[in-house]
Design a protein around this motif. Structure first.
Motif, PDB file in Angstrom:
ATOM      1  N   PHE A   5       0.835  -1.203   0.000  1.00  0.00           N
ATOM      2  CA  PHE A   5       0.000   0.000   0.000  1.00  0.00           C
ATOM      3  C   PHE A   5       0.869   1.252   0.000  1.00  0.00           C
ATOM      4  CE2 PHE A   5      -2.470   3.236   2.375  1.00  0.00           C
ATOM      5  CZ  PHE A   5      -3.557   3.355   1.528  1.00  0.00           C
ATOM      6  N   LEU A   6       1.935   1.241   0.810  1.00  0.00           N
ATOM      7  CA  LEU A   6       2.874   2.356   0.857  1.00  0.00           C
ATOM      8  C   LEU A   6       3.542   2.565  -0.501  1.00  0.00           C
ATOM      9  CD1 LEU A   6       4.752   4.435   2.264  1.00  0.00           C
ATOM     10  CD2 LEU A   6       6.168   2.495   2.974  1.00  0.00           C
ATOM     11  N   ALA A   7       3.996   1.475  -1.126  1.00  0.00           N
ATOM     12  CA  ALA A   7       4.665   1.574  -2.417  1.00  0.00           C
ATOM     13  C   ALA A   7       3.710   2.059  -3.512  1.00  0.00           C
ATOM     14  CB  ALA A   7       5.261   0.223  -2.804  1.00  0.00           C
ATOM     15  N   PHE A   8       2.465   1.600  -3.468  1.00  0.00           N
ATOM     16  CA  PHE A   8       1.480   2.030  -4.465  1.00  0.00           C
ATOM     17  C   PHE A   8       1.220   3.532  -4.342  1.00  0.00           C
ATOM     18  CE2 PHE A   8      -2.870   2.937  -5.800  1.00  0.00           C
ATOM     19  CZ  PHE A   8      -2.879   2.404  -7.079  1.00  0.00           C
ATOM     20  N   ASN A   9       1.040   4.010  -3.111  1.00  0.00           N
ATOM     21  CA  ASN A   9       0.806   5.434  -2.910  1.00  0.00           C
ATOM     22  C   ASN A   9       2.009   6.265  -3.347  1.00  0.00           C
ATOM     23  OD1 ASN A   9      -1.746   5.048  -1.889  1.00  0.00           O
ATOM     24  ND2 ASN A   9      -1.113   5.074   0.246  1.00  0.00           N
ATOM     25  N   THR A  10       3.207   5.754  -3.093  1.00  0.00           N
ATOM     26  CA  THR A  10       4.411   6.485  -3.478  1.00  0.00           C
ATOM     27  C   THR A  10       4.516   6.611  -4.989  1.00  0.00           C
ATOM     28  OG1 THR A  10       5.572   5.715  -1.488  1.00  0.00           O
ATOM     29  CG2 THR A  10       6.924   6.526  -3.302  1.00  0.00           C
ATOM     30  N   SER A  11       4.172   5.552  -5.719  1.00  0.00           N
ATOM     31  CA  SER A  11       4.228   5.605  -7.183  1.00  0.00           C
ATOM     32  C   SER A  11       3.092   6.435  -7.768  1.00  0.00           C
ATOM     33  CB  SER A  11       4.170   4.183  -7.764  1.00  0.00           C
ATOM     34  OG  SER A  11       5.423   3.560  -7.689  1.00  0.00           O
ATOM     35  N   THR A  12       1.979   6.512  -7.061  1.00  0.00           N
ATOM     36  CA  THR A  12       0.819   7.250  -7.572  1.00  0.00           C
ATOM     37  C   THR A  12       0.915   8.735  -7.265  1.00  0.00           C
ATOM     38  OG1 THR A  12      -0.558   5.292  -7.248  1.00  0.00           O
ATOM     39  CG2 THR A  12      -1.691   7.383  -7.549  1.00  0.00           C
ATOM     40  N   ALA A  13       1.266   9.070  -6.010  1.00  0.00           N
ATOM     41  CA  ALA A  13       1.321  10.469  -5.578  1.00  0.00           C
ATOM     42  C   ALA A  13       2.734  11.032  -5.578  1.00  0.00           C
ATOM     43  CB  ALA A  13       0.721  10.592  -4.171  1.00  0.00           C
ATOM     44  N   PHE A  14       3.735  10.185  -5.933  1.00  0.00           N
ATOM     45  CA  PHE A  14       5.144  10.561  -5.915  1.00  0.00           C
ATOM     46  C   PHE A  14       5.639  10.908  -4.511  1.00  0.00           C
ATOM     47  CE2 PHE A  14       3.504  12.205 -10.091  1.00  0.00           C
ATOM     48  CZ  PHE A  14       3.888  11.088 -10.813  1.00  0.00           C
ATOM     49  N   SER A  15       4.918  10.455  -3.494  1.00  0.00           N
ATOM     50  CA  SER A  15       5.328  10.649  -2.102  1.00  0.00           C
ATOM     51  C   SER A  15       4.432   9.787  -1.230  1.00  0.00           C
ATOM     52  CB  SER A  15       5.189  12.118  -1.688  1.00  0.00           C
ATOM     53  OG  SER A  15       3.828  12.509  -1.690  1.00  0.00           O
ATOM     54  N   PRO A  16       4.888   9.416  -0.018  1.00  0.00           N
ATOM     55  CA  PRO A  16       4.018   8.679   0.895  1.00  0.00           C
ATOM     56  C   PRO A  16       2.811   9.543   1.275  1.00  0.00           C
ATOM     57  CG  PRO A  16       6.302   8.618   1.629  1.00  0.00           C
ATOM     58  CD  PRO A  16       6.225   9.645   0.543  1.00  0.00           C
ATOM     59  N   THR A  17       1.701   8.933   1.575  1.00  0.00           N
ATOM     60  CA  THR A  17       0.496   9.683   1.931  1.00  0.00           C
ATOM     61  C   THR A  17       0.261   9.677   3.443  1.00  0.00           C
ATOM     62  OG1 THR A  17      -0.775   7.686   1.409  1.00  0.00           O
ATOM     63  CG2 THR A  17      -0.609   9.373  -0.301  1.00  0.00           C
ATOM     64  N   ASP A  18      -0.137   8.524   3.990  1.00  0.00           N
ATOM     65  CA  ASP A  18      -0.451   8.470   5.416  1.00  0.00           C
ATOM     66  C   ASP A  18       0.670   7.862   6.247  1.00  0.00           C
ATOM     67  OD1 ASP A  18      -0.720   5.932   4.365  1.00  0.00           O
ATOM     68  OD2 ASP A  18      -2.330   5.363   5.744  1.00  0.00           O
ATOM     69  N   VAL A  19       1.824   7.572   5.636  1.00  0.00           N
ATOM     70  CA  VAL A  19       2.931   6.924   6.341  1.00  0.00           C
ATOM     71  C   VAL A  19       4.179   7.798   6.236  1.00  0.00           C
ATOM     72  CG1 VAL A  19       4.325   4.835   6.566  1.00  0.00           C
ATOM     73  CG2 VAL A  19       1.953   4.672   5.774  1.00  0.00           C
ATOM     74  N   PRO A  20       4.480   8.606   7.250  1.00  0.00           N
ATOM     75  CA  PRO A  20       5.710   9.410   7.216  1.00  0.00           C
ATOM     76  C   PRO A  20       6.955   8.521   7.175  1.00  0.00           C
ATOM     77  CG  PRO A  20       4.194  10.228   8.900  1.00  0.00           C
ATOM     78  CD  PRO A  20       3.639   8.917   8.421  1.00  0.00           C
ATOM     79  N   VAL A  21       7.974   8.998   6.475  1.00  0.00           N
ATOM     80  CA  VAL A  21       9.233   8.266   6.348  1.00  0.00           C
ATOM     81  C   VAL A  21      10.224   8.842   7.355  1.00  0.00           C
ATOM     82  CG1 VAL A  21      11.023   7.495   4.774  1.00  0.00           C
ATOM     83  CG2 VAL A  21       8.737   7.969   3.905  1.00  0.00           C
ATOM     84  N   LEU A  22      10.777   7.980   8.220  1.00  0.00           N
ATOM     85  CA  LEU A  22      11.663   8.424   9.286  1.00  0.00           C
ATOM     86  C   LEU A  22      13.132   8.133   8.992  1.00  0.00           C
ATOM     87  CD1 LEU A  22       9.566   7.205  12.364  1.00  0.00           C
ATOM     88  CD2 LEU A  22       9.418   9.391  11.151  1.00  0.00           C
ATOM     89  N   GLY A  23      13.436   6.954   8.505  1.00  0.00           N
ATOM     90  CA  GLY A  23      14.822   6.547   8.284  1.00  0.00           C
ATOM     91  C   GLY A  23      15.429   7.205   7.055  1.00  0.00           C
TER      92      GLY A  23
END
Length: 224
Positions: free
Chosen positions: A177-195
């Motif tokens: 789900f995270l990867a799909f959103n990243t490819s669709t919106a060009f960024s994560p949506t509901d999952v902030p990236v920390l590392g």
């Protein structure tokens, strides 16, 4: 008492996270790649499928045998192989666009196939690397830290637990789900990236997806 060899130290829990969704994703990515035209594929059509099949079988056998270090190595080789083939074919696709070597329909289909492959490949990377990977996550109750801040990690009560009442922990579908959103919106949506490493992966996935979408748009304008 017999001791385990070093590579078998740290056996998993009684009910570990299922691995079959990741294997299906790897095989699906291989299937999408096999649908590319000969001019956009690296080597013979069967090459990637044969390599991925061997590596996937190796991950299954090493996990069942308890050889977790070898399992991790083979898993990284599997994801790395898919990534290498995908990037190589993307380069060939970009090169083929101005040369008009492929028919418009074949070029569009190839771009869509590579877009889907991009989603599956990075879902595998996120799943394999976050919080030490699936085996390391299996050894902990719940998921309190990681490279991604899933909403369930911040919730109390039933929303932060699995259906059986155990602490919530991400599985492959969450990373897909995270990867799909990243490819669709060009960024994560509901999952902030920390590392920091995860941020690099997300940037790479977004750049690949943006490149493919740009190819689709350029081809569509050219057709019109």
């Amino acid at each position: 008492m017999r001791t385990l060899p070093p590579e078998r130290i740290g056996e998993g829990p009684d009910q570990p996270e299922p691995r079959w969704p990741a294997i299906i994703a790897a095989l699906a990515a291989t299937g999408l790649y096999a649908g590319l035209p000969e001019s956009l594929a690296v080597g013979p059509r069967w090459l990637l499928g044969a390599v991925i099949a061997v590596l996937a079988l190796g991950t299954v056998l090493t996990r069942r045998g308890g050889y977790h270090r070898m399992n991790i190595l083979l898993g990284h080789l599997l994801s790395g192989t898919l990534t290498l083939f995908m990037l190589w074919s993307l380069g060939l696709l970009v090169k083929a666009l101005p040369a008009h070597k492929e028919a418009p329909v074949a070029l569009l289909r190839s771009a869509v196939a590579l877009w889907g492959t991009n989603v599956l490949v990075f879902a595998l990377w996120y799943w394999r690397l976050d919080a030490g990977g699936p085996h390391a996550r299996d050894l902990r109750a719940g998921h309190e830290t990681g490279s991604f801040l899933f909403p369930q990690m911040t919730l109390e009560g039933p929303a932060g637990r699995e259906r059986d009442g155990t602490p919530w922990s991400p599985q492959f579908l969450d990373y897909l789900f995270l990867a799909f959103n990243t490819s669709t919106a060009f960024s994560p949506t509901d999952v902030p990236v920390l590392g920091r490493g995860a941020k690099m992966l997300v940037m790479m996935q977004s750049m690949i997806s943006l490149s493919i979408v740009a190819i689709l748009a350029a081809r569509a304008v050219n057709i019109l």
